[in-house]
Motif scaffolding. Structure first.
Motif, PDB file in Angstrom:
ATOM      1  N   GLU A  32       0.841  -1.205   0.000  1.00  0.00           N
ATOM      2  CA  GLU A  32       0.000   0.000   0.000  1.00  0.00           C
ATOM      3  C   GLU A  32       0.875   1.254   0.000  1.00  0.00           C
ATOM      4  OE1 GLU A  32      -3.159   1.607  -0.779  1.00  0.00           O
ATOM      5  OE2 GLU A  32      -3.317  -0.538  -0.341  1.00  0.00           O
ATOM      6  N   GLN A  33       1.911   1.238   0.829  1.00  0.00           N
ATOM      7  CA  GLN A  33       2.843   2.376   0.855  1.00  0.00           C
ATOM      8  C   GLN A  33       3.561   2.508  -0.487  1.00  0.00           C
ATOM      9  OE1 GLN A  33       4.371   0.793   4.803  1.00  0.00           O
ATOM     10  NE2 GLN A  33       5.018   2.931   4.981  1.00  0.00           N
ATOM     11  N   GLN A  34       3.879   1.382  -1.094  1.00  0.00           N
ATOM     12  CA  GLN A  34       4.537   1.412  -2.405  1.00  0.00           C
ATOM     13  C   GLN A  34       3.610   2.010  -3.448  1.00  0.00           C
ATOM     14  OE1 GLN A  34       7.539   1.006  -3.076  1.00  0.00           O
ATOM     15  NE2 GLN A  34       8.192   0.205  -1.113  1.00  0.00           N
ATOM     16  N   ARG A  35       2.335   1.702  -3.353  1.00  0.00           N
ATOM     17  CA  ARG A  35       1.374   2.277  -4.289  1.00  0.00           C
ATOM     18  C   ARG A  35       1.369   3.807  -4.153  1.00  0.00           C
ATOM     19  NH1 ARG A  35      -4.135   0.414  -5.685  1.00  0.00           N
ATOM     20  NH2 ARG A  35      -4.418  -0.398  -3.579  1.00  0.00           N
ATOM     21  N   ALA A  36       1.344   4.259  -2.885  1.00  0.00           N
ATOM     22  CA  ALA A  36       1.288   5.694  -2.618  1.00  0.00           C
ATOM     23  C   ALA A  36       2.516   6.415  -3.190  1.00  0.00           C
ATOM     24  CB  ALA A  36       1.181   5.938  -1.115  1.00  0.00           C
ATOM     25  N   ARG A  37       3.689   5.773  -3.116  1.00  0.00           N
ATOM     26  CA  ARG A  37       4.898   6.461  -3.580  1.00  0.00           C
ATOM     27  C   ARG A  37       5.324   6.032  -4.985  1.00  0.00           C
ATOM     28  NH1 ARG A  37       9.317   6.797  -0.496  1.00  0.00           N
ATOM     29  NH2 ARG A  37      10.673   6.370  -2.217  1.00  0.00           N
ATOM     30  N   GLY A  38       4.525   5.202  -5.638  1.00  0.00           N
ATOM     31  CA  GLY A  38       4.861   4.766  -6.998  1.00  0.00           C
ATOM     32  C   GLY A  38       6.011   3.785  -7.042  1.00  0.00           C
ATOM     33  N   GLY A  39       6.233   3.073  -5.943  1.00  0.00           N
ATOM     34  CA  GLY A  39       7.311   2.081  -5.908  1.00  0.00           C
ATOM     35  C   GLY A  39       6.794   0.682  -6.183  1.00  0.00           C
TER      36      GLY A  39
END
Lengths: 336, 336
Positions: free
Chosen positions: A161-168
């Protein structure tokens, strides 16, 4: 620009030539416990010469992809990418993320760090999950090799989810999931979360030389990987054997059970030899001992090759013996 | 950013499922002349189950690399990279050149343009060699598929020289060089010139399903490709069969001769059928006819599948028949 160490080959299990050079007088055949491959391979269906001769056809490839989607619980076959081993998938994925910070939950399978560095990422090994959310490329092996650590699905989804938010991107290497806690697999979530799952065919099915792996990814990313690998990503035999094996639910269920029994037996054998179990999966056990190097030498002279670790001199990793005589040989050598 | 067409699969020869859908009533087995693979494969040495089971070992891989260096006349084995097919090498190479202008001598094998576009290059197809010197990535198939055009070594070296000056790269795909004019191969020049040579094992040895190819490149670039492919780039069977075949000089010499004879026979057969020969290699002939589409249909209904080209509706490409009965079948169908 590329760190030189990412070009040099790493030490891995399974290099019996190296074992023979280390222990020239050892009794043959060597018992290779340095890998973590099922010692009872899937019975190979007849491989016809034409499977070597002709280019693998698109329809068979689609069929294999469908079977893999079911076996690995992917949302659909559009999320599944067959490849000649996980390594090339790691290289392609690391190259699709713009060079930045790669964080790897470790210690773990060293190829991930090497490949991420090769793609131009600055690589950090972290001991807990939390910092993975801040990386551009986050990598987790689950269950982990060599210590068997299992990350829960919900914790991993939070990272995704955090990766989605930062485009990772989060890569979860589930090479040891087949015999493990399949409920923790992220396969079902690849369409929505920023996560790619790697599945290895060769370990559970005992056919590492076939070179067959799969990426499970969101449709668009899967299409991109498929396009990079081209129209004939895997060999004819990999196609034929993969199709038969991934659809053979009786064999899969029996093997999950028998690997479970074998793992319990290995744990007891190692514990009886006074070794401290650090962690395990169904396909290997990691032990710790102040005498690890001497044990490595003693086993080697007896023709038994186990995995040691340059960074962790008190660790040894044991794969599963296969035939009864191999179990006896290991037991005897450990007691000597 | 990625041109969408580079994600969609292209049409290639060898897709018999497609043939069966086009010609549902055709007599089986289909005679597949749509590929350009030797119809008399190298006799497969015994492939033991353990070659599927174990990870291919480093020493065997070095041996194969050495044999390939000799067979393909590379400066040394440090210049040779084994891979599971040329496609992944094309993808990795296109990705190593910063996105810019890719020029391809064409018309040619369409995967090159697709892969270059996928890597972010702006792709131009050029009809003469000269403009290749100004491209960031220059690609030549030599001898060319499908028209058999041969570029001279010295002309190509001049392009490579220009590439060196501008920091670019020339890729020469020598997939059809084995039976062809080997004196024009750039294999010997990869260390000094800015050129990478691709060699395909499967076409000449008739084992396309094995997935085995090689890049010949300068030591540093070869190391980079090897690092990207990882420690187990090819399957156990590819390793075993590749080692046996690349060292079998008698078979190689006899096959060069017999393919030469077969090519002459195919040329005569096609010419006798009134078809204009556009070009050829030992493994295929390209013909032109205003009736090409009708001939494609007529052959298809007779269970013979040849290669047609969307962009060139008057072209047909014929691979070599194998058994005598196949030659007769082709001759009969062309006369019908």
């Amino acid at each position: 620009m590329i760190p030189p160490h990412s070009l040099a080959p790493l030490v891995h299990g399974g290099d019996l030539d190296a074992a023979r050079k280390l222990f020239p007088g050892a009794p043959e055949p060597f018992l290779d416990l340095s890998t973590a491959v099922n010692p009872h391979p899937y019975p190979i269906p007849e491989v016809w010469p034409e499977q070597f001769a002709h280019l693998p056809d698109a329809e068979s490839l689609n069929l294999l992809t469908g079977y893999a989607a079911t076996a690995y619980a992917a949302p659909s076959e559009a999320n599944v990418v067959p490849a000649p081993g996980s390594q090339i998938l790691m290289t392609l994925l690391a190259g699709l993320v713009s060079p930045g910070h790669a964080a790897i939950l470790g210690p773990t399978y060293a190829e991930h760090a090497r490949v991420a560095a090769l793609a131009g990422h600055e690589v950090t090994t972290v001991k807990e999950l939390a910092p993975l959310g801040d990386a551009d490329l986050a990598i987790v092996v689950n269950p982990n090799n060599p210590d068997g650590r299992i990350c829960g699905k919900h914790e991993l989804l939070r990272i995704a989810e955090q990766q989605r938010a930062r485009g990772g991107l989060l890569i979860v290497d589930e090479a040891f999931m087949d015999a493990g806690p399949r409920g923790e697999s992220l396969g079902l979530h690849v369409e929505d979360a920023h996560v790619v799952v790697l599945r290895s065919f060769g370990k559970f099915f005992g056919l590492a030389g076939l070179r067959l792996s799969f990426a499970l990814a969101a449709t668009e990313l899967a299409a991109r990987l498929r396009a990079s690998l081209g129209p004939w990503p895997i060999s004819g035999p990999a196609l034929t054997i993969g199709k038969a094996a991934l659809w053979d639910w009786d064999w899969i269920d029996e093997t999950r059970m028998s690997l479970g029994h074998a793992a319990v037996r290995l744990k007891k054998l190692l514990a009886d030899a006074g070794l401290e179990i650090v962690g395990y999966t169904e396909l290997f056990h990691l032990v710790r001992s102040p005498d690890a190097q001497q044990i490595f030498e003693r086993l080697g002279r007896a023709g038994i090759f186990v995995r040691r670790f340059e960074q962790e001199p008190e660790w040894l990793r044991f794969g599963l013996p296969g035939a009864e005589a191999q179990w006896l040989r290991l037991e005897t050598a450990l007691r000597a």
